[in-house]
Design a protein around this motif. Structure first.
Motif, PDB file in Angstrom:
ATOM      1  N   GLU A  61      18.522   4.258  -6.292  1.00  0.00           N
ATOM      2  CA  GLU A  61      18.393   5.674  -6.619  1.00  0.00           C
ATOM      3  C   GLU A  61      17.182   5.848  -7.515  1.00  0.00           C
ATOM      4  O   GLU A  61      16.806   4.937  -8.246  1.00  0.00           O
ATOM      5  CB  GLU A  61      19.651   6.159  -7.352  1.00  0.00           C
ATOM      6  CG  GLU A  61      20.927   6.033  -6.546  1.00  0.00           C
ATOM      7  CD  GLU A  61      20.988   6.991  -5.368  1.00  0.00           C
ATOM      8  OE1 GLU A  61      20.434   8.108  -5.490  1.00  0.00           O
ATOM      9  OE2 GLU A  61      21.550   6.604  -4.336  1.00  0.00           O
ATOM     10  N   LEU A  62      16.553   7.013  -7.493  1.00  0.00           N
ATOM     11  CA  LEU A  62      15.408   7.254  -8.355  1.00  0.00           C
ATOM     12  C   LEU A  62      15.774   7.156  -9.829  1.00  0.00           C
ATOM     13  O   LEU A  62      14.930   6.878 -10.668  1.00  0.00           O
ATOM     14  CB  LEU A  62      14.766   8.604  -8.057  1.00  0.00           C
ATOM     15  CG  LEU A  62      14.000   8.683  -6.736  1.00  0.00           C
ATOM     16  CD1 LEU A  62      13.480  10.090  -6.504  1.00  0.00           C
ATOM     17  CD2 LEU A  62      12.861   7.687  -6.719  1.00  0.00           C
ATOM     18  N   SER A  63      17.041   7.360 -10.152  1.00  0.00           N
ATOM     19  CA  SER A  63      17.493   7.256 -11.544  1.00  0.00           C
ATOM     20  C   SER A  63      17.718   5.811 -11.963  1.00  0.00           C
ATOM     21  O   SER A  63      17.964   5.554 -13.132  1.00  0.00           O
ATOM     22  CB  SER A  63      18.777   8.060 -11.739  1.00  0.00           C
ATOM     23  OG  SER A  63      19.802   7.550 -10.903  1.00  0.00           O
ATOM     24  N   ASP A  64      17.632   4.871 -11.005  1.00  0.00           N
ATOM     25  CA  ASP A  64      17.844   3.451 -11.336  1.00  0.00           C
ATOM     26  C   ASP A  64      16.666   2.902 -12.119  1.00  0.00           C
ATOM     27  O   ASP A  64      15.570   3.262 -11.982  1.00  0.00           O
ATOM     28  CB  ASP A  64      18.032   2.612 -10.074  1.00  0.00           C
ATOM     29  CG  ASP A  64      19.398   2.846  -9.433  1.00  0.00           C
ATOM     30  OD1 ASP A  64      20.289   3.341 -10.116  1.00  0.00           O
ATOM     31  OD2 ASP A  64      19.532   2.517  -8.243  1.00  0.00           O
ATOM     32  N   GLY A 119       0.805  -1.217   0.000  1.00  0.00           N
ATOM     33  CA  GLY A 119       0.000   0.000   0.000  1.00  0.00           C
ATOM     34  C   GLY A 119       0.834   1.261   0.000  1.00  0.00           C
ATOM     35  O   GLY A 119       0.446   2.266   0.601  1.00  0.00           O
ATOM     36  N   VAL A 120       1.997   1.205  -0.640  1.00  0.00           N
ATOM     37  CA  VAL A 120       2.873   2.372  -0.738  1.00  0.00           C
ATOM     38  C   VAL A 120       3.189   2.616  -2.211  1.00  0.00           C
ATOM     39  O   VAL A 120       2.824   1.837  -3.077  1.00  0.00           O
ATOM     40  CB  VAL A 120       4.195   2.154   0.053  1.00  0.00           C
ATOM     41  CG1 VAL A 120       3.910   1.962   1.535  1.00  0.00           C
ATOM     42  CG2 VAL A 120       4.974   0.971  -0.484  1.00  0.00           C
ATOM     43  N   THR A 121       3.905   3.688  -2.471  1.00  0.00           N
ATOM     44  CA  THR A 121       4.335   3.942  -3.844  1.00  0.00           C
ATOM     45  C   THR A 121       5.658   3.229  -4.091  1.00  0.00           C
ATOM     46  O   THR A 121       6.395   2.904  -3.151  1.00  0.00           O
ATOM     47  CB  THR A 121       4.540   5.446  -4.108  1.00  0.00           C
ATOM     48  OG1 THR A 121       5.629   5.919  -3.308  1.00  0.00           O
ATOM     49  CG2 THR A 121       3.275   6.241  -3.796  1.00  0.00           C
ATOM     50  N   THR A 122       5.942   2.982  -5.350  1.00  0.00           N
ATOM     51  CA  THR A 122       7.213   2.359  -5.715  1.00  0.00           C
ATOM     52  C   THR A 122       8.368   3.240  -5.239  1.00  0.00           C
ATOM     53  O   THR A 122       9.374   2.736  -4.736  1.00  0.00           O
ATOM     54  CB  THR A 122       7.286   2.173  -7.248  1.00  0.00           C
ATOM     55  OG1 THR A 122       6.166   1.404  -7.664  1.00  0.00           O
ATOM     56  CG2 THR A 122       8.554   1.468  -7.660  1.00  0.00           C
ATOM     57  N   LYS A 123       8.194   4.543  -5.365  1.00  0.00           N
ATOM     58  CA  LYS A 123       9.229   5.497  -4.947  1.00  0.00           C
ATOM     59  C   LYS A 123       9.581   5.321  -3.475  1.00  0.00           C
ATOM     60  O   LYS A 123      10.744   5.444  -3.082  1.00  0.00           O
ATOM     61  CB  LYS A 123       8.731   6.920  -5.217  1.00  0.00           C
ATOM     62  CG  LYS A 123       9.703   8.010  -4.897  1.00  0.00           C
ATOM     63  CD  LYS A 123       9.102   9.367  -5.245  1.00  0.00           C
ATOM     64  CE  LYS A 123      10.032  10.489  -4.860  1.00  0.00           C
ATOM     65  NZ  LYS A 123       9.456  11.802  -5.172  1.00  0.00           N
ATOM     66  N   GLN A 124       8.607   4.984  -2.661  1.00  0.00           N
ATOM     67  CA  GLN A 124       8.852   4.806  -1.229  1.00  0.00           C
ATOM     68  C   GLN A 124       9.685   3.555  -0.940  1.00  0.00           C
ATOM     69  O   GLN A 124      10.286   3.452   0.112  1.00  0.00           O
ATOM     70  CB  GLN A 124       7.527   4.751  -0.471  1.00  0.00           C
ATOM     71  CG  GLN A 124       6.811   6.086  -0.428  1.00  0.00           C
ATOM     72  CD  GLN A 124       5.406   5.966   0.132  1.00  0.00           C
ATOM     73  OE1 GLN A 124       4.632   5.099  -0.295  1.00  0.00           O
ATOM     74  NE2 GLN A 124       5.079   6.844   1.080  1.00  0.00           N
ATOM     75  N   LEU A 125       9.717   2.610  -1.848  1.00  0.00           N
ATOM     76  CA  LEU A 125      10.498   1.384  -1.650  1.00  0.00           C
ATOM     77  C   LEU A 125      11.976   1.557  -2.009  1.00  0.00           C
ATOM     78  O   LEU A 125      12.806   0.778  -1.560  1.00  0.00           O
ATOM     79  CB  LEU A 125       9.922   0.241  -2.505  1.00  0.00           C
ATOM     80  CG  LEU A 125       8.535  -0.259  -2.122  1.00  0.00           C
ATOM     81  CD1 LEU A 125       8.083  -1.325  -3.106  1.00  0.00           C
ATOM     82  CD2 LEU A 125       8.534  -0.804  -0.711  1.00  0.00           C
ATOM     83  N   TYR A 126      12.296   2.554  -2.810  1.00  0.00           N
ATOM     84  CA  TYR A 126      13.678   2.718  -3.281  1.00  0.00           C
ATOM     85  C   TYR A 126      14.698   2.790  -2.150  1.00  0.00           C
ATOM     86  O   TYR A 126      15.704   2.083  -2.197  1.00  0.00           O
ATOM     87  CB  TYR A 126      13.782   3.932  -4.202  1.00  0.00           C
ATOM     88  CG  TYR A 126      13.449   3.607  -5.643  1.00  0.00           C
ATOM     89  CD1 TYR A 126      12.217   3.084  -6.005  1.00  0.00           C
ATOM     90  CD2 TYR A 126      14.380   3.826  -6.647  1.00  0.00           C
ATOM     91  CE1 TYR A 126      11.914   2.783  -7.312  1.00  0.00           C
ATOM     92  CE2 TYR A 126      14.081   3.523  -7.965  1.00  0.00           C
ATOM     93  CZ  TYR A 126      12.854   3.004  -8.294  1.00  0.00           C
ATOM     94  OH  TYR A 126      12.568   2.698  -9.594  1.00  0.00           O
ATOM     95  N   PRO A 127      14.490   3.611  -1.121  1.00  0.00           N
ATOM     96  CA  PRO A 127      15.499   3.667  -0.052  1.00  0.00           C
ATOM     97  C   PRO A 127      15.692   2.328   0.667  1.00  0.00           C
ATOM     98  O   PRO A 127      16.806   1.978   1.044  1.00  0.00           O
ATOM     99  CB  PRO A 127      14.947   4.718   0.920  1.00  0.00           C
ATOM    100  CG  PRO A 127      13.954   5.500   0.149  1.00  0.00           C
ATOM    101  CD  PRO A 127      13.419   4.587  -0.910  1.00  0.00           C
ATOM    102  N   GLU A 128      14.610   1.576   0.810  1.00  0.00           N
ATOM    103  CA  GLU A 128      14.683   0.286   1.498  1.00  0.00           C
ATOM    104  C   GLU A 128      15.621  -0.685   0.778  1.00  0.00           C
ATOM    105  O   GLU A 128      16.263  -1.521   1.399  1.00  0.00           O
ATOM    106  CB  GLU A 128      13.277  -0.317   1.586  1.00  0.00           C
ATOM    107  CG  GLU A 128      13.221  -1.623   2.338  1.00  0.00           C
ATOM    108  CD  GLU A 128      11.797  -2.146   2.468  1.00  0.00           C
ATOM    109  OE1 GLU A 128      11.656  -3.356   2.687  1.00  0.00           O
ATOM    110  OE2 GLU A 128      10.831  -1.360   2.353  1.00  0.00           O
ATOM    111  N   TYR A 129      15.697  -0.548  -0.541  1.00  0.00           N
ATOM    112  CA  TYR A 129      16.537  -1.453  -1.328  1.00  0.00           C
ATOM    113  C   TYR A 129      17.776  -0.751  -1.893  1.00  0.00           C
ATOM    114  O   TYR A 129      18.403  -1.218  -2.832  1.00  0.00           O
ATOM    115  CB  TYR A 129      15.714  -2.087  -2.456  1.00  0.00           C
ATOM    116  CG  TYR A 129      14.622  -2.961  -1.909  1.00  0.00           C
ATOM    117  CD1 TYR A 129      14.914  -4.255  -1.485  1.00  0.00           C
ATOM    118  CD2 TYR A 129      13.324  -2.505  -1.781  1.00  0.00           C
ATOM    119  CE1 TYR A 129      13.935  -5.069  -0.942  1.00  0.00           C
ATOM    120  CE2 TYR A 129      12.330  -3.322  -1.247  1.00  0.00           C
ATOM    121  CZ  TYR A 129      12.638  -4.592  -0.831  1.00  0.00           C
ATOM    122  OH  TYR A 129      11.671  -5.395  -0.298  1.00  0.00           O
ATOM    123  N   ASP A 130      18.142   0.384  -1.278  1.00  0.00           N
ATOM    124  CA  ASP A 130      19.310   1.174  -1.685  1.00  0.00           C
ATOM    125  C   ASP A 130      19.305   1.485  -3.168  1.00  0.00           C
ATOM    126  O   ASP A 130      20.322   1.350  -3.865  1.00  0.00           O
ATOM    127  CB  ASP A 130      20.615   0.450  -1.302  1.00  0.00           C
ATOM    128  CG  ASP A 130      20.790   0.335   0.205  1.00  0.00           C
ATOM    129  OD1 ASP A 130      20.413   1.291   0.915  1.00  0.00           O
ATOM    130  OD2 ASP A 130      21.264  -0.723   0.655  1.00  0.00           O
TER     131      ASP A 130
END
Length: 92
Positions: free
Chosen positions: A89-92, A76-87
């Protein structure tokens, strides 16, 4: 029936000729780019391998994005919110 009646979507002969000319220009540009790379010492085999690896990378990246998207929906979150959890970058 006239030849124009067989053209797709009622396209005019002029429009088709224009499209053919654009494709010829793209073909010429690609040939020039290949010639440039060959003159820089790249081989056709090396270029083919590089293209193949880029396709493989894109397929893997697409699969990863799909999995992140499904996980985001489950949580129930956005994909963007998962990025930090999996190290990531938004450019990945």
């Amino acid at each position: 029936p006239s030849p124009k009646s067989f053209q797709p979507n009622g396209a005019s002969e002029e429009a088709l000729q224009c499209e053919i000319e654009e494709l010829k220009q793209k073909d010429l540009a690609l040939d020039q780019e290949i010639a440039q790379l060959l003159s820089e010492g790249y081989s056709l085999e090396e270029l083919d391998k590089h293209i193949s690896l880029l396709h493989e990378y894109n397929e893997i990246k697409d699969a990863g994005q799909m999995l992140l998207g499904k996980l985001a929906v489950i949580r129930g979150v956005t994909t963007k919110q998962l990025y930090p959890e999996y190290d990531l970058e938004l450019s990945d």
